[in-house]
Write a protein that holds these residues in place. Structure first.
Motif, PDB file in Angstrom:
ATOM      1  N   UNK A 104      33.978  13.204  29.837  1.00  0.00           N
ATOM      2  CA  UNK A 104      33.954  13.252  30.865  1.00  0.00           C
ATOM      3  C   UNK A 104      35.029  12.041  30.786  1.00  0.00           C
ATOM      4  N   UNK A 105      36.080  11.993  31.670  1.00  0.00           N
ATOM      5  CA  UNK A 105      37.276  10.723  31.301  1.00  0.00           C
ATOM      6  C   UNK A 105      37.249  11.072  32.912  1.00  0.00           C
ATOM      7  N   UNK A 106      37.587   9.393  33.015  1.00  0.00           N
ATOM      8  CA  UNK A 106      38.112   8.690  34.708  1.00  0.00           C
ATOM      9  C   UNK A 106      39.591   9.261  34.641  1.00  0.00           C
ATOM     10  N   UNK A 107      40.127  10.053  35.455  1.00  0.00           N
ATOM     11  CA  UNK A 107      41.115  10.883  36.008  1.00  0.00           C
ATOM     12  C   UNK A 107      42.234   9.365  35.706  1.00  0.00           C
ATOM     13  N   UNK A 108      41.799   8.619  35.503  1.00  0.00           N
ATOM     14  CA  UNK A 108      43.500   7.071  35.441  1.00  0.00           C
ATOM     15  C   UNK A 108      43.846   7.399  33.860  1.00  0.00           C
ATOM     16  N   UNK A 109      42.140   7.650  33.087  1.00  0.00           N
ATOM     17  CA  UNK A 109      42.842   7.417  31.948  1.00  0.00           C
ATOM     18  C   UNK A 109      43.310   8.273  30.900  1.00  0.00           C
ATOM     19  N   UNK A 110      43.740   9.461  31.435  1.00  0.00           N
ATOM     20  CA  UNK A 110      43.888  10.465  30.872  1.00  0.00           C
ATOM     21  C   UNK A 110      45.129  11.115  31.295  1.00  0.00           C
ATOM     22  N   UNK A 111      45.663  11.690  30.332  1.00  0.00           N
ATOM     23  CA  UNK A 111      47.750  12.260  31.236  1.00  0.00           C
ATOM     24  C   UNK A 111      47.944  13.313  30.402  1.00  0.00           C
ATOM     25  N   UNK A 112      48.960  14.236  31.089  1.00  0.00           N
ATOM     26  CA  UNK A 112      49.086  15.501  30.637  1.00  0.00           C
ATOM     27  C   UNK A 112      49.627  15.231  28.462  1.00  0.00           C
ATOM     28  N   UNK A 113      48.939  16.013  28.062  1.00  0.00           N
ATOM     29  CA  UNK A 113      49.424  15.885  26.832  1.00  0.00           C
ATOM     30  C   UNK A 113      50.915  16.445  26.845  1.00  0.00           C
TER      31      UNK A 113
END
Ligand SMILES: NC(=O)c1ccc[n+]([C@@H]2O[C@H](COP(=O)([O-])OP(=O)(O)OC[C@H]3O[C@@H](n4cnc5c(N)ncnc54)[C@H](OP(=O)(O)O)[C@@H]3O)[C@@H](O)[C@H]2O)c1
Length: 334
Positions: A104-113
């Motif tokens: 589970x990753x915070x949405x702010x730390x994630x980006x579209x590949x």
């Protein structure tokens, strides 16, 4: 789910594969089915317990700092991702655990590949690409025509930093071993120095910025190739007072960090240059800024070898023994 855990700080003997509960998904979290995870020297340092003082993890700890995968579920406050999206991330340092089937990753730390990359290629990038971005864009604002020295240009970090510095328009020098000199030229380095046979301090002068990833004597000598007013950033040198403040370190740790970097800061001051330590941070926004550079081919990932997920411990050993010729080692679940 299956995961690779650190049960006891130290060598690989303190790690094992285990069945652990699936992650809890908070309102701002995105549950990612991990397809690939990059291995970083940071994983080895955390496993060793080197960072216990300022990253106090509770054991057992699922290790792993880079991922690429697919969104399985989103929390109630998630607005930027939907089930099925392909994503990549370096999760926050307090929420690592990519050597697992799910995170589970915070949405702010994630980006579209990046669309042009495989999952394994994408998993090789977040931590090193963010480090390069934070050193060269956020902190030093590299400008076209500036002279930038990137040490260890064939390494995971160096290979991306050389390409980013070139994309920013800099004149780039790098150090590498004999076997990888041609490779760093292909990555775009204007000057490639064989650290085994040549002394970079005798060949370089008047540099604006140095990115050091070796620390010690390499960092001390790097200060001398800078022009007055130049900047040295190290990701492996002594932590500085600004980093201690950023961490919210207690007064003892703050004093210790100030003392550790006192000599380097004094040497820098005498030469009229500045020294700062960088410990990279998670950032989905910065990954989004990097993505166009990746999809346009200006930054391409350098993957040395992909291991199956079941062989994560062997992959870590491969990295630890310095077997990678150049670039990153990745584990793949697919
Ligand atoms: N603070 C942070 O936020 C942060 C972020 C990223 C990385 N780091 C640190 O930065 C370091 C490098 O990370 P990485 O992922 O790039 O590691 P890596 O992929 O293992 O690369 C290390 C590279 O260093 C080269 N090298 C060894 N000795 C050298 C020398 N004297 N001069 C020039 N190059 C030399 C190696 O080349 P050969 O094998 O060909 O000799 C290899 O290409 C690690 O200590 C890591 O922990 C810190």
């Amino acid at each position: 789910m299956k995961a690779f855990l650190v049960e006891k700080y130290g060598d690989q003997a303190g790690m094992r594969a285990a069945e652990v509960p699936d992650p809890r998904v908070g309102a701002d979290d995105v549950l990612v089915k991990i397809h690939a995870a990059g291995i970083n020297p940071l994983d080895l340092r955390i496993r060793n317990g080197d960072f216990k003082a300022f990253m106090p993890y509770r054991l057992p700890l699922v290790l792993g700092n880079d991922l690429a995968g697919e969104v399985l579920q989103v929390g109630s406050a998630v607005t930027r991702f939907a089930v099925g999206d392909a994503v990549y991330a370096r999760p926050d340092k307090d929420r690592i655990g990519t050597f697992a089937e799910l995170l589970a990753v915070h949405q702010d730390d994630l980006a579209p590949k990046p669309a042009t990359l495989t999952m394994a290629e994408a998993a090789s990038l977040p931590l090193v690409a963010l480090t390069a971005w934070q050193a060269l864009v956020e902190r030093t604002h590299v400008q076209p025509g500036q002279k930038v020295l990137i040490h260890a240009g064939a390494g995971g970090l160096g290979s991306i930093a050389v390409q980013l510095a070139k994309a920013l328009g800099a004149h780039v020098a790098t150090t590498a071993s004999t076997a990888t000199i041609d490779l760093v030229r292909e990555l775009g380095a204007d000057v490639a120095i064989d650290y085994r046979t040549q002394d970079f301090t005798k060949l370089l002068d008047g540099y604006d910025i140095v990115l050091d990833s070796l620390g010690g004597d390499n960092l001390a000598r790097s200060l001398r190739v800078l022009k007055p007013g130049g900047t040295a950033i190290s990701v492996a040198g002594p932590p500085d007072p600004a980093f201690a403040r950023e961490l919210g370190a207690n007064p003892i740790l703050r004093l210790a960090m100030t003392a550790l970097s006192a000599k380097t800061r004094y040497q820098a001051k005498r030469l009229g240059v500045t020294y700062s330590f960088l410990f990279m941070k998670a950032s989905g926004d910065q990954l989004r800024e990097l993505t166009p550079l990746i999809d346009s081919g200006r930054i391409r990932p350098l993957v040395d070898r992909v291991f199956p997920f079941d062989e994560t411990l062997q992959a870590m050993e491969y990295v630890e023994k310095g077997r990678a010729k150049a670039g990153k080692v990745v584990v793949s679940m697919t």
